[in-house]
Scaffold this active site. Structure first.
Site, PDB file in Angstrom:
ATOM      1  N   GLU A 161       0.830  -1.217   0.000  1.00 28.36           N
ATOM      2  CA  GLU A 161       0.000   0.000   0.000  1.00 28.36           C
ATOM      3  C   GLU A 161       0.863   1.266   0.000  1.00 28.36           C
ATOM      4  O   GLU A 161       0.330   2.355   0.148  1.00 28.36           O
ATOM      5  CB  GLU A 161      -0.952   0.014   1.202  1.00 28.36           C
ATOM      6  CG  GLU A 161      -2.182  -0.842   0.971  1.00 28.36           C
ATOM      7  CD  GLU A 161      -3.230  -0.684   2.048  1.00 28.36           C
ATOM      8  OE1 GLU A 161      -4.408  -0.889   1.747  1.00 28.36           O
ATOM      9  OE2 GLU A 161      -2.881  -0.369   3.207  1.00 28.36           O
ATOM     10  N   ASN A 219      -2.870 -14.328  -0.906  1.00 29.02           N
ATOM     11  CA  ASN A 219      -4.079 -15.122  -1.096  1.00 29.02           C
ATOM     12  C   ASN A 219      -4.068 -15.624  -2.549  1.00 29.02           C
ATOM     13  O   ASN A 219      -3.101 -15.395  -3.287  1.00 29.02           O
ATOM     14  CB  ASN A 219      -5.343 -14.325  -0.731  1.00 29.02           C
ATOM     15  CG  ASN A 219      -5.565 -13.118  -1.637  1.00 29.02           C
ATOM     16  OD1 ASN A 219      -5.063 -13.075  -2.761  1.00 29.02           O
ATOM     17  ND2 ASN A 219      -6.313 -12.148  -1.142  1.00 29.02           N
ATOM     18  N   GLY A 243      -8.508 -18.383   3.405  1.00 25.58           N
ATOM     19  CA  GLY A 243      -9.729 -18.036   4.134  1.00 25.58           C
ATOM     20  C   GLY A 243     -10.204 -19.185   5.004  1.00 25.58           C
ATOM     21  O   GLY A 243      -9.433 -19.741   5.798  1.00 25.58           O
ATOM     22  N   ASP A 283      -4.111  -9.205   7.469  1.00 20.04           N
ATOM     23  CA  ASP A 283      -3.053  -8.449   8.150  1.00 20.04           C
ATOM     24  C   ASP A 283      -2.729  -9.075   9.507  1.00 20.04           C
ATOM     25  O   ASP A 283      -1.561  -9.144   9.905  1.00 20.04           O
ATOM     26  CB  ASP A 283      -3.486  -6.996   8.364  1.00 20.04           C
ATOM     27  CG  ASP A 283      -3.875  -6.319   7.064  1.00 20.04           C
ATOM     28  OD1 ASP A 283      -3.309  -6.695   6.012  1.00 20.04           O
ATOM     29  OD2 ASP A 283      -4.745  -5.441   7.102  1.00 20.04           O
ATOM     30  N   GLY A 321     -13.914  -4.173  12.653  1.00 19.07           N
ATOM     31  CA  GLY A 321     -12.750  -3.282  12.559  1.00 19.07           C
ATOM     32  C   GLY A 321     -11.458  -4.070  12.513  1.00 19.07           C
ATOM     33  O   GLY A 321     -11.374  -5.221  12.955  1.00 19.07           O
TER      34      GLY A 321
HETATM   35  O1  RIB Z   1      -6.442  -5.093   5.105  1.00 17.32           O
HETATM   36  C1  RIB Z   1      -7.380  -4.211   5.669  1.00 17.32           C
HETATM   37  C2  RIB Z   1      -6.938  -2.796   5.491  1.00 17.32           C
HETATM   38  O2  RIB Z   1      -6.927  -2.494   4.129  1.00 17.32           O
HETATM   39  C3  RIB Z   1      -7.852  -1.775   6.123  1.00 17.32           C
HETATM   40  O3  RIB Z   1      -7.518  -1.493   7.456  1.00 17.32           O
HETATM   41  C4  RIB Z   1      -7.728  -0.592   5.192  1.00 17.32           C
HETATM   42  O4  RIB Z   1      -7.070   0.496   5.746  1.00 17.32           O
HETATM   43  C5  RIB Z   1      -7.020  -1.107   3.963  1.00 17.32           C
HETATM   44  O5  RIB Z   1      -5.740  -0.649   3.917  1.00 17.32           O
END
Ligand code: RIB
Length: 288
Positions: free
Chosen positions: A135, A179, A215, A246, A281
């Protein structure tokens, strides 16, 4: 205590709970909305810290005052955020819709994450592992991988969101976590090859190990010259899958940095990711 550096994204997640995800061109109404800390890098750092690793987060946030949200959980859990730089402009944002089955749709706006710099990554010589995702700028991530290889730090890369990798870049990755979609994007093998063939094409180019997350089917570990090892998922009542991948990566990194065998680390990570699926969340406090 093992030490992990996570170099990656820090976001604010705007999460809307909806009955079902909208289709193209469709508008859906809901009354349930929260602004939560997120970002794949930050989520992975939190998971590593919650799995007993001394963890530093390296990245960038904007000058928009959103750090009260984006960094609050990392700080609360003792992640060192001194190397998260504040740059002029907007923070990274994620617009997330979560449906009644816990599935999500996410749009990420890079904001300050686009300026995250490998030169801000501190002291890899004293770290057991460097953890990265996709990212932030890939050139900065690849530079951090090269630096980590010089110091003997284990490089764990999560190729999410999916991206293609070339041969030279692959040789700096000790553990690649993907994945199925990410595996297809990353591997030089053709798209209709089997998962095993795709993983082997990556191993042949120098990746130390491929961990394929599946998954509800668990995960599969591929290493050169060894049979694949399947690790079963831990059954869970799914509330929200956001951040589950994550959580898996952070927990795996903590296990590896602590000296756990890779297969055992994958099992540990599976169990931890299942717990994260049980709460709304990506960085919510987990039930004990
Ligand atoms: O992998 C989940 C994350 O992807 C979220 O927290 C969001 O911020 C995106 O980056």
């Amino acid at each position: 205590m093992s030490k992990i550096v996570v170099f990656g994204s820090v976001n604010v997640d705007y999460v809307a709970q909806v009955e079902r995800l909208p289709g193209p061109g469709e508008t859906i109404k809901t009354d349930h909305y929260e602004a939560l800390p997120g970002g794949k890098g930050a989520n992975q750092a939190l998971a590593a810290a919650r799995n007993a690793a001394r963890t530093s987060m390296v990245g960038a946030i904007g000058s928009d005052g959103l750090e009260a949200v984006s960094l609050r959980q990392l700080s609360a859990d003792g992640v060192d955020v001194a190397a998260v730089k504040t740059r002029d402009g907007a923070s990274g944002l994620a617009m997330i819709a979560v449906d009644a089955k816990g599935e999500n749709q996410i749009v990420v706006v890079s904001g300050a994450n686009a300026s995250a710099a490998a030169s801000d990554v501190p002291l890899l010589a004293t770290s057991d592992a460097l953890v990265t995702q996709n990212e932030i700028s890939w050139s900065q991530t690849a530079a951090a991988h090269a630096a980590a290889k010089q110091t003997g730090s284990t490089v764990i890369h999560n190729a999410a969101p999916a991206h293609a990798l070339n041969g030279a870049e692959l040789a700096n990755i000790d553990i690649l976590v993907v994945n199925e979609h990410e595996l297809t994007m990353a591997a030089p093998a053709s798209a209709d090859a089997s998962d095993g063939e795709k993983a082997n094409s990556l191993l042949g180019l120098g990746v130390g190990a491929v961990v394929l997350t599946l998954g509800a089917e668990g995960a599969c570990l591929y290493r050169a010259g060894a049979d694949p090892i399947s690790v079963a998922a831990v059954p869970t009542a799914v509330v929200d899958t956001t951040g589950a991948g994550d959580a898996f990566v952070g927990a795996l990194a903590a296990a590896i940095a602590a000296g756990e065998d890779l297969a055992a680390g994958v099992a540990t990570a599976n169990a931890y990711a299942a717990r994260v699926c049980g709460v709304m969340g990506a960085q919510t406090t987990l039930p004990g």
